[in-house]
Design an enzyme around this catalytic site. Structure first.
Site, mmCIF file in Angstrom:
data_model
loop_
_atom_site.group_PDB
_atom_site.id
_atom_site.type_symbol
_atom_site.label_atom_id
_atom_site.label_comp_id
_atom_site.label_asym_id
_atom_site.label_seq_id
_atom_site.Cartn_x
_atom_site.Cartn_y
_atom_site.Cartn_z
ATOM 1 C CG HIS A 290 -13.316 3.292 5.642
ATOM 2 N ND1 HIS A 290 -12.258 3.396 6.517
ATOM 3 C CD2 HIS A 290 -14.423 3.253 6.417
ATOM 4 C CE1 HIS A 290 -12.706 3.428 7.758
ATOM 5 N NE2 HIS A 290 -14.031 3.356 7.717
ATOM 6 N N GLY B 63 -14.704 -1.185 6.703
ATOM 7 C CA GLY B 63 -15.207 -0.282 7.732
ATOM 8 C C GLY B 63 -16.223 -0.900 8.663
ATOM 9 C CD GLN C 235 -2.891 1.095 2.351
ATOM 10 O OE1 GLN C 235 -2.974 2.049 3.102
ATOM 11 N NE2 GLN C 235 -3.608 0.003 2.504
ATOM 12 C CB CYS D 183 -4.640 7.703 5.566
ATOM 13 S SG CYS D 183 -3.915 8.103 7.175
ATOM 14 N NE ARG E 123 -10.770 0.854 13.414
ATOM 15 C CZ ARG E 123 -11.826 1.372 14.027
ATOM 16 N NH1 ARG E 123 -11.748 1.738 15.290
ATOM 17 N NH2 ARG E 123 -12.968 1.500 13.388
#
Length: 319
Positions: free
Chosen positions: A153, A194, A52, A82, A216
């Protein structure tokens, strides 16, 4: 950034043979002017693996894409999602959604330079961008480059007024907006990201889009990844136990320690492996308190495993 490094990815690969893994975002400047070995090195077992990139200079991105292809990466991914101030100041990340033509040109430069896939990750919008009209304009413009894969996302990013952490939680999720993109642009591969926390949710979303990305949740609860091959890819192999995963990870730890890697650089990624089980707190505590010390070795991990096994001794059927 600073999380999904090569040690983390090696650990994740022990959990799933099939999931595509992504590196942390690496800026073009870090690769061109920095320690290339540090940023591009990976273990062969990590593949399939995508690099990435963060950047907005088409020539620099093309150069980095070519290097990544030479190093053996399977995919290049441009980060346009980001929201941190640090990357905005470098004209990187979500702020690029305001410049779809620039992103298109960056993608074109990379696609023309390499033979491996070049993909993009972005938000459903930024700031006051009209949700659907702004999103479809961005997607259509970038698609002119020949990019076919969009990882979306399903939250807006508010570049002013919210911190990166708040941008991961406060803007509401809109999965329907991502599904609509897929319905109206069926020729594109649409991957959703997301707020996804369990595999049943992945299976539901996969009825409307082509892929699901988890971030996450996998880091906090990595054992979730151990069920991906069976639930998503249809593997007939049995799901590995946590103990089996650690037995496979130990030789890697030993080899890296012999190369001078500090134990805590690797064990910080395994702290959530026993999340929700008896003994998990002791496992985390021992590693957190001991792994950073000079000379710390495998004995720290062995003590942590002994503690978690002791805490679970009354639950013999747990994995």
């Amino acid at each position: 950034m600073d999380w999904s490094d090569r040690h983390c990815r090696y650990f994740w690969r022990l959990l799933s043979e099939n999931a595509v893994l992504y590196t942390e975002m690496v800026t073009t400047g870090a690769i061109i002017h920095g320690d290339r070995e540090r940023f591009l090195r990976f273990h062969p077992t990590e593949q399939p693996l995508a690099l990435q990139l963060g950047g907005s200079d088409a020539n620099a991105l093309a150069e980095c894409a070519a290097l990544a292809e030479q190093w053996g990466y399977n995919e290049i991914n441009l980060n346009c999602g980001c929201p941190s101030d640090r990357v905005q100041n470098g004209r990187i990340g979500a702020c690029l959604m305001a410049e779809p033509e620039l992103v298109r040109d960056c993608m074109s430069a990379m696609i023309e330079r390499v033979k491996i896939p070049v993909t993009i990750k972005h938000r459903i919008g930024i700031d006051d961008m009209d949700d659907y009209d702004g999103l479809i304009k961005f997607v259509d413009t970038v698609a002119q480059s020949g990019c076919n894969t969009f990882i979306i996302h399903a939250r807006k990013a508010w570049l002013q007024g919210l911190s990166p952490k708040q941008n991961r939680d406060i803007p509401p999720l809109d999965y329907e907006l991502v599904a609509r993109i897929k319905r109206e642009r069926p020729h594109l591969e649409i991957i959703i990201n997301g707020g996804i926390t369990h595999l049943e949710q992945c299976e539901t979303l996969l009825q409307e889009v082509d892929g699901v990305m988890l971030g996450r949740e996998i880091y906090a609860n990595p054992y979730l990844l151990a069920g991906v091959d069976q639930a998503i890819y249809g593997s007939n192999k049995p799901k590995p136990s946590r103990r089996q995963i650690m037995e496979q990870f130990m030789p890697y730890l030993e080899a890296e320690l012999a190369r001078g890697t500090r134990l805590n650089q690797m064990t910080r990624h395994i702290l959530g492996l026993y999340q929700g089980l008896p003994g998990a707190r002791q496992f985390r505590r021992i590693i957190s308190e001991q792994a950073h010390k000079k000379g710390a070795g495998l004995e720290v991990v062995s003590r942590a495993l002994a503690a978690v096994e002791s805490g679970r001794s009354a639950l013999p059927h747990c994995q």
